[in-house]
Scaffold this motif. Structure first.
Motif, short mmCIF file in Angstrom:
data_model
loop_
_atom_site.label_atom_id
_atom_site.label_comp_id
_atom_site.label_asym_id
_atom_site.label_seq_id
_atom_site.Cartn_x
_atom_site.Cartn_y
_atom_site.Cartn_z
N HIS A 1 58.24 41.51 43.52
CA HIS A 1 57.19 41.08 44.45
C HIS A 1 55.83 40.81 43.80
N GLY A 2 55.68 41.18 42.53
CA GLY A 2 54.37 41.13 41.90
C GLY A 2 53.76 39.73 41.85
N VAL A 3 52.45 39.67 42.10
CA VAL A 3 51.68 38.42 41.96
C VAL A 3 50.57 38.68 40.93
N VAL A 4 50.06 37.61 40.34
CA VAL A 4 49.03 37.74 39.32
C VAL A 4 47.68 37.40 39.93
N VAL A 5 46.75 38.33 39.81
CA VAL A 5 45.41 38.17 40.39
C VAL A 5 44.38 38.61 39.35
N PRO A 6 43.11 38.24 39.52
CA PRO A 6 42.08 38.73 38.60
C PRO A 6 41.76 40.19 38.89
N GLY A 7 41.49 40.94 37.83
CA GLY A 7 41.12 42.34 37.99
C GLY A 7 40.36 42.83 36.77
N THR A 8 39.77 44.00 36.90
CA THR A 8 39.04 44.60 35.79
C THR A 8 39.10 46.11 35.92
N LEU A 9 38.74 46.81 34.86
CA LEU A 9 38.79 48.26 34.91
C LEU A 9 37.52 48.80 35.55
N VAL A 10 37.68 49.96 36.19
CA VAL A 10 36.52 50.70 36.69
C VAL A 10 36.19 51.81 35.71
N GLN A 11 37.21 52.58 35.33
CA GLN A 11 37.05 53.58 34.28
C GLN A 11 38.42 53.83 33.66
N ALA A 12 38.40 54.36 32.44
CA ALA A 12 39.64 54.67 31.74
C ALA A 12 39.35 55.72 30.68
N ASN A 13 40.41 56.32 30.16
CA ASN A 13 40.29 57.29 29.08
C ASN A 13 39.53 56.65 27.92
N SER A 14 38.55 57.36 27.40
CA SER A 14 37.66 56.78 26.37
C SER A 14 38.40 56.37 25.11
N SER A 15 39.54 57.02 24.81
CA SER A 15 40.27 56.67 23.58
C SER A 15 40.86 55.27 23.65
N LEU A 16 41.02 54.73 24.87
CA LEU A 16 41.59 53.39 25.01
C LEU A 16 40.65 52.29 24.53
N PHE A 17 39.39 52.60 24.34
CA PHE A 17 38.44 51.60 23.86
C PHE A 17 38.51 51.45 22.34
N HIS A 18 39.32 52.27 21.68
CA HIS A 18 39.44 52.24 20.23
C HIS A 18 40.91 52.10 19.86
N GLU A 19 41.18 51.75 18.61
CA GLU A 19 42.55 51.64 18.16
C GLU A 19 43.22 53.01 18.22
N GLY A 20 44.49 53.01 18.55
CA GLY A 20 45.24 54.26 18.66
C GLY A 20 46.68 53.97 18.99
N GLU A 21 47.44 55.02 19.28
CA GLU A 21 48.86 54.88 19.57
C GLU A 21 49.20 55.16 21.02
N SER A 22 48.50 56.10 21.65
CA SER A 22 48.89 56.57 22.98
C SER A 22 48.36 55.67 24.09
N ASP A 23 49.13 55.59 25.16
CA ASP A 23 48.71 54.92 26.39
C ASP A 23 48.10 55.97 27.32
N LEU B 1 42.01 50.46 38.05
CA LEU B 1 41.90 49.00 38.09
C LEU B 1 41.31 48.56 39.42
N LEU B 2 40.38 47.61 39.34
CA LEU B 2 39.82 46.96 40.52
C LEU B 2 40.36 45.53 40.56
N PHE B 3 40.88 45.11 41.69
CA PHE B 3 41.43 43.75 41.81
C PHE B 3 41.25 43.25 43.23
N SER B 4 41.45 41.96 43.41
CA SER B 4 41.35 41.37 44.74
C SER B 4 42.56 40.48 45.00
N LEU B 5 43.08 40.57 46.21
CA LEU B 5 44.21 39.73 46.61
C LEU B 5 43.75 38.47 47.34
N ALA B 6 42.46 38.27 47.46
CA ALA B 6 41.93 37.08 48.13
C ALA B 6 41.96 35.87 47.20
N ASP B 7 41.92 34.69 47.78
CA ASP B 7 41.89 33.46 46.98
C ASP B 7 40.47 33.16 46.52
#
Length: 421
Positions: free
Chosen positions: A274-296, A301-307
């Motif tokens: 059922h997935g559709v592709v829409v624009p989105g952006t992060l609101v906040q995330a684990n700080s380690s994700l902003f740097h190179e690393g191994e773990s997820d 996520l903030l997104f909109s289903l409007a056109d």
């Protein structure tokens, strides 16, 4: 575990172009491979080799697709059984020798093709090993052991098996010689397999480094219509959709810690169907994700289903929401997001952002796992992402970068995202 090659230069020009693997490489225990191969009489070993074909980058124009490289030899081997049985060799009557010989010839061709793909797999693994900084001389030397192993098994399956099925008398030394060759061949295959495992495990630990060294880039599909940011898995063929891995447990979840995200981990079928592709952006995330690393790690996520949503309005809204974190909010709606963002162990799915906070219609926030393998450069940025979301459940995730369109990537890059190397 391994020696490095001091004179290896990852920028060294190559005579062939490499393309990414069909499946993400996996780390495996040598003891486990040996144990399961022994108790299954070699069946697991064959499965493991087939998996290596799918997990190893391929050389464009040199290597056959993984399904063909493994499937054709196995298919011919199974097909060869039909004329052998049809020849009557298992009955008590006269044997149709031409039909029997045809079946054995098919079996021989299957073994030769498997030997050819094994030889090419060794070359591919050597290229991957070099890209990871390994000394691959041992792997190339052990290739002769693989040749001996497959040749011995061919002699057993085609030569002596024919003698046995036709009840022919042969000197005892022929049987003893075959046993010796078979033992040497199996030993050679094990030694070759160890070297393959060594390279494959290093590849699994250094996947992005290998991809960069082999100049494996991301090939974006063309946009099919204006504003197209990515291709949803439901638009792919059945075979392509099955090959796309969306969700998996993070490394730190190995011991049963799902961190309240079990509902997310069980949403792959929903996202694919059922997935559709829409624009989105992060609101906040684990700080380690902003740097190179191994773990997820998880994030919001903030997104909109409007056109026709203005991407920059989404970025402004994400900044406004993040500013609420831990603050004293003037309204109940704002207080909810302030408390949610302050408690980083709380998970939400598809909570609508009220109009009192945002003028963007159909704006939602969902907790997700940010997978490094789905991101340019393996880390997050503040740009606009192509986001895959189920309109039914509001489960959302960043679309794997291989499914982004050129337009989706350009929007991500222009709004603060990373370059794809």
């Amino acid at each position: 575990m391994c020696d490095t090659v001091s004179n290896y230069d990852p920028r060294m020009p190559r005579s062939v172009r490499w393309t990414g693997a069909v499946r993400r490489p996996a780390r495996r225990s040598g003891a486990a491979v040996a144990f399961f191969s022994l108790i299954t009489l070699g069946i697991y070993y064959a499965y493991w080799i087939a998996s290596l074909h799918r997990e190893t980058p391929a050389r464009v124009g040199v290597d056959a697709p993984s399904w063909r490289a493994v499937g054709i030899p196995i298919g011919l081997g199974l097909l060869s059984i039909v004329p052998v049985v049809a020849s009557g060799v298992l009955g008590k009557g006269e044997v149709d020798l031409p039909m029997f010989a045809g079946g054995m010839a098919l079996s021989f061709v299957a073994h030769v093709l498997y030997l050819r793909t094994t030889w090419k797999l060794t070359d591919r693994l050597a290229g991957v090993g070099e890209a990871a900084g390994l000394d691959v001389a041992g792997l190339l030397q052990r290739r002769r052991g693989a040749v001996l192993g497959i040749a011995s098994i061919t002699l057993e399956n085609v030569g002596l098996k024919s003698v046995d099925l036709l009840a022919l008398d042969v000197p005892s030394w022929v049987v003893r010689l075959d046993a010796i060759l078979l033992g040497l061949g199996v030993a050679g295959l094990w030694r070759w397999g160890y070297q393959c495992l060594r390279v494959a495990n290093v590849h699994a630990m250094n996947e992005r480094t290998v991809a960069e060294a082999l100049d494996i880039g991301v090939e974006f599909p063309d946009a099919r219509e204006p504003g197209r940011l990515g291709i949803a898995p439901r638009e792919l063929s059945h075979r392509q959709r099955k090959s796309v891995g969306l969700l998996s447990r993070a490394d730190w979840m190995e011991y049963g810690d799902d961190s309240g995200l079990q509902w997310f981990l069980e949403s792959e079928d929903d996202l694919k169907e059922h997935g559709v592709v829409v624009p989105g952006t992060l609101v906040q995330a684990n700080s380690s994700l902003f740097h190179e690393g191994e773990s997820d790690h998880p994030g919001e996520l903030l997104f909109s289903l409007a056109d026709n949503v203005d991407p920059r309005a989404l970025l402004e809204l994400s900044n406004r929401l993040f500013a609420l974190k831990g603050a004293t909010a003037p309204s109940a709606d704002e207080a909810f997001f302030a408390a949610h963002l302050a408690d980083e162990m709380q998970r939400i799915c598809g909570v609508k952002v009220p109009q009192a906070i945002a003028e963007i219609p159909e704006a939602y926030v969902s907790t997700t796992l940010f997978y490094r393998r789905h991101l340019p450069q393996g880390r997050i940025a503040s740009g606009i992402y192509p986001v895959l979301v189920s309109p039914i459940s509001r489960v959302a995730m960043v679309l794997p970068v291989g499914l982004w369109t050129r337009e989706g990537y350009e929007l991500y890059r222009e709004t603060g995202g990373h370059e794809v190397r």
